[in-house]
Design a protein around this motif. Sequence first.
Motif, PDB file in Angstrom:
ATOM      1  N   TYR A   1       3.996  26.000 -61.259  1.00  0.00           N
ATOM      2  CA  TYR A   1       4.533  27.155 -62.029  1.00  0.00           C
ATOM      3  C   TYR A   1       4.182  28.373 -61.575  1.00  0.00           C
ATOM      4  N   ASP A   2       3.018  28.458 -60.898  1.00  0.00           N
ATOM      5  CA  ASP A   2       2.233  29.650 -60.375  1.00  0.00           C
ATOM      6  C   ASP A   2       2.321  29.751 -58.973  1.00  0.00           C
TER       7      ASP A   2
ATOM      8  N   ALA B   1       7.813  28.912 -57.137  1.00  0.00           N
ATOM      9  CA  ALA B   1       8.076  28.177 -58.315  1.00  0.00           C
ATOM     10  C   ALA B   1       9.704  28.509 -58.655  1.00  0.00           C
ATOM     11  N   ALA B   2      10.459  27.747 -59.322  1.00  0.00           N
ATOM     12  CA  ALA B   2      11.674  28.373 -59.850  1.00  0.00           C
ATOM     13  C   ALA B   2      11.570  29.439 -61.043  1.00  0.00           C
ATOM     14  N   LEU B   3      12.366  30.293 -61.207  1.00  0.00           N
ATOM     15  CA  LEU B   3      12.315  31.291 -62.283  1.00  0.00           C
ATOM     16  C   LEU B   3      13.483  31.222 -62.901  1.00  0.00           C
TER      17      LEU B   3
ATOM     18  N   LEU C   1      12.473  14.610 -56.110  1.00  0.00           N
ATOM     19  CA  LEU C   1      12.152  15.653 -56.827  1.00  0.00           C
ATOM     20  C   LEU C   1      12.010  15.385 -58.076  1.00  0.00           C
ATOM     21  N   SER C   2      10.935  15.761 -58.811  1.00  0.00           N
ATOM     22  CA  SER C   2      10.596  15.555 -60.151  1.00  0.00           C
ATOM     23  C   SER C   2      10.098  17.078 -60.562  1.00  0.00           C
ATOM     24  N   ILE C   3      10.591  17.354 -61.897  1.00  0.00           N
ATOM     25  CA  ILE C   3      10.115  18.706 -62.502  1.00  0.00           C
ATOM     26  C   ILE C   3       8.815  18.498 -63.458  1.00  0.00           C
ATOM     27  N   ASP C   4       7.988  18.957 -63.155  1.00  0.00           N
ATOM     28  CA  ASP C   4       6.663  18.749 -63.843  1.00  0.00           C
ATOM     29  C   ASP C   4       5.708  19.891 -64.374  1.00  0.00           C
ATOM     30  N   SER C   5       5.990  21.131 -64.064  1.00  0.00           N
ATOM     31  CA  SER C   5       5.299  22.104 -64.384  1.00  0.00           C
ATOM     32  C   SER C   5       5.809  23.215 -64.930  1.00  0.00           C
ATOM     33  N   PHE C   6       5.451  23.740 -66.036  1.00  0.00           N
ATOM     34  CA  PHE C   6       6.128  24.690 -66.983  1.00  0.00           C
ATOM     35  C   PHE C   6       5.021  25.952 -67.184  1.00  0.00           C
ATOM     36  N   SER C   7       5.541  27.019 -67.032  1.00  0.00           N
ATOM     37  CA  SER C   7       4.667  28.317 -67.212  1.00  0.00           C
ATOM     38  C   SER C   7       4.551  28.443 -68.901  1.00  0.00           C
ATOM     39  N   THR C   8       5.255  27.867 -69.765  1.00  0.00           N
ATOM     40  CA  THR C   8       5.222  27.820 -70.917  1.00  0.00           C
ATOM     41  C   THR C   8       4.085  26.677 -71.507  1.00  0.00           C
ATOM     42  N   GLY C   9       3.482  26.073 -70.705  1.00  0.00           N
ATOM     43  CA  GLY C   9       2.610  25.071 -70.942  1.00  0.00           C
ATOM     44  C   GLY C   9       3.076  23.779 -71.284  1.00  0.00           C
TER      45      GLY C   9
ATOM     46  N   VAL D   1      10.518  32.176 -67.694  1.00  0.00           N
ATOM     47  CA  VAL D   1      10.226  30.578 -67.565  1.00  0.00           C
ATOM     48  C   VAL D   1      10.109  30.229 -66.038  1.00  0.00           C
ATOM     49  N   PHE D   2       8.712  30.057 -65.495  1.00  0.00           N
ATOM     50  CA  PHE D   2       8.624  29.464 -64.159  1.00  0.00           C
ATOM     51  C   PHE D   2       8.372  27.881 -64.111  1.00  0.00           C
ATOM     52  N   VAL D   3       8.901  27.400 -63.418  1.00  0.00           N
ATOM     53  CA  VAL D   3       9.155  25.901 -63.147  1.00  0.00           C
ATOM     54  C   VAL D   3       8.709  25.304 -62.005  1.00  0.00           C
ATOM     55  N   GLY D   4       7.843  24.421 -61.788  1.00  0.00           N
ATOM     56  CA  GLY D   4       7.390  23.862 -60.664  1.00  0.00           C
ATOM     57  C   GLY D   4       7.609  22.548 -60.409  1.00  0.00           C
ATOM     58  N   GLY D   5       7.462  21.693 -59.373  1.00  0.00           N
ATOM     59  CA  GLY D   5       7.902  20.343 -59.213  1.00  0.00           C
ATOM     60  C   GLY D   5       7.345  19.572 -58.030  1.00  0.00           C
TER      61      GLY D   5
END
Length: 171
Positions: free
Chosen positions: A61-62, A82-84, A115-123, A140-144
């Motif tokens: 996410y970062d 990351a996606a925002l 692709l799997s989404i697995d990382s969130f800035s929200t914790g 909300v930042f989202v990583g994968g």
Amino acid sequence: MHNFRFYKKHSWLLLLMFSVIEISAQENPPIPIEVEVRTSRNLNFGAFTVGDAGGNVSVSYDDQRTVNGDIFELNFGEPISAALFDVYANPGTIIQIQQMGDTELTNGNGGIIYLSIDSFSTGQRTFVTQSPNAQTPNEVFVGGTLTIPADNSGNLPGRYNGTFTLNFIHQ
């Protein structure tokens, strides 16, 4: 008798005052919950090359990219990100992020990666909005992670694009 009437008038006035206080102390109706989500930036894994054994490429996410397996990072092309998502909601709204499973991405030449989404800035996938009002976005930042299979067919190289679905559910 004159004192009795005076006492009766004060009792009536005192009763009327309590009635007014009770009415003004009623709770306001609940604020309607409306949530709007806008995509501000797409998830981008950047450029890399894959050997015969395959592996994984992750973007947190970062905006930090990591690779494992038979994958080599390349430092050219589009920037890693990351996606925002900008989430507009009343302060204190509880929101749960729900992913609809892994996403299959193709390159048009028969190559398939996942692709799997697995990382969130929200914790975590459930969070409480913190913005001071509904007009200020909660970012909300989202990583994968990309899972790249072992492939000897020659159709794996290429540019992959796709769409993943997240549901933002308010409670």
